[in-house]
Design a protein around this motif. Sequence first.
Motif, mmCIF file in Angstrom:
data_model
loop_
_atom_site.group_PDB
_atom_site.id
_atom_site.type_symbol
_atom_site.label_atom_id
_atom_site.label_comp_id
_atom_site.label_asym_id
_atom_site.label_seq_id
_atom_site.Cartn_x
_atom_site.Cartn_y
_atom_site.Cartn_z
ATOM 1 N N SER A 22 0.841 -1.191 0.000
ATOM 2 C CA SER A 22 0.000 0.000 0.000
ATOM 3 C C SER A 22 0.874 1.238 0.000
ATOM 4 O O SER A 22 1.958 1.264 0.575
ATOM 5 N N GLU A 24 0.570 5.716 0.112
ATOM 6 C CA GLU A 24 -0.281 6.883 0.319
ATOM 7 C C GLU A 24 -0.455 7.644 -1.004
ATOM 8 O O GLU A 24 0.464 7.657 -1.837
ATOM 9 N N ASP A 26 -0.278 10.791 -1.759
ATOM 10 C CA ASP A 26 0.752 11.799 -2.033
ATOM 11 C C ASP A 26 2.054 11.151 -2.501
ATOM 12 O O ASP A 26 2.740 11.671 -3.396
ATOM 13 N N GLN A 27 2.372 9.986 -1.933
ATOM 14 C CA GLN A 27 3.572 9.255 -2.375
ATOM 15 C C GLN A 27 3.386 8.714 -3.793
ATOM 16 O O GLN A 27 4.326 8.709 -4.592
ATOM 17 N N GLN A 115 -2.055 16.618 1.006
ATOM 18 C CA GLN A 115 -3.153 15.813 0.492
ATOM 19 C C GLN A 115 -4.375 16.006 1.378
ATOM 20 O O GLN A 115 -4.249 16.285 2.574
ATOM 21 N N THR A 123 -9.031 11.107 -2.768
ATOM 22 C CA THR A 123 -8.118 12.012 -2.076
ATOM 23 C C THR A 123 -7.597 13.017 -3.099
ATOM 24 O O THR A 123 -7.265 12.640 -4.227
ATOM 25 N N THR A 146 -9.076 6.046 -4.585
ATOM 26 C CA THR A 146 -8.387 5.284 -3.540
ATOM 27 C C THR A 146 -9.182 4.089 -3.011
ATOM 28 O O THR A 146 -8.848 3.547 -1.965
ATOM 29 N N SER A 149 -6.643 0.420 -2.204
ATOM 30 C CA SER A 149 -5.409 1.074 -1.738
ATOM 31 C C SER A 149 -4.151 0.491 -2.377
ATOM 32 O O SER A 149 -3.083 1.099 -2.328
#
Length: 196
Positions: A22, A24, A26-27, A115, A123, A146, A149
């Motif tokens: 998983s 995030e 923003d990553q 984010q 998101t 999202t 995930s």
Amino acid sequence: MKLNKIIYIFFIYFLFLNNSFSIEPDQFVQSTVDRASKLLSNNISKEKKINELQIIAKQTVDIKAIGFYTLGSFRKTLNENQKKDYLILFEKYFLKSFSSRLSEWTNPEIEVISQNVINKKYTIVNSILKGTNERPEVNIDWRIYTKNSDNLLIRDVIIEGLSLARTQKEEFSSILNSNDGDINALFKVLENFSKN
């Protein structure tokens, strides 16, 4: 008893394995733009850049969802064969439009700054395209789907408040409305763009 312990260990292992993949939103955006930026900075042909950009887009953009969104209410008027034909044409159109525009850029530096989780499905990731002597700083927001995930996907890019998906929807709506809702008119536009 021993069997239950083995099952429990495997359950924990797979839970950890799934969580380890998983990422995030923003990553996800930062890694995607870094990948594209590195590619655009490479000393390779424009054709090679376009091909590689299209690969990145297929992996990170929800092209099918964007395609249906841009049809708006006209989607309900299509039969299953027309929907299939449309998605094939839209993907070709999208990939060519996206990659040919982006391939002109050299070393774009995009920095993710924050984010905002809208709900379980979406998101918004905020970023800036750093300014240079040739261009000003630009605010870019990314609408990330999202729900899964382990498979985040881009569903829209908003540049200085302008949604690219919504703009495309308005363009397609204009074509359809001026042709009495005839989907074949839109098909022709998409085919001609992809051929040129």
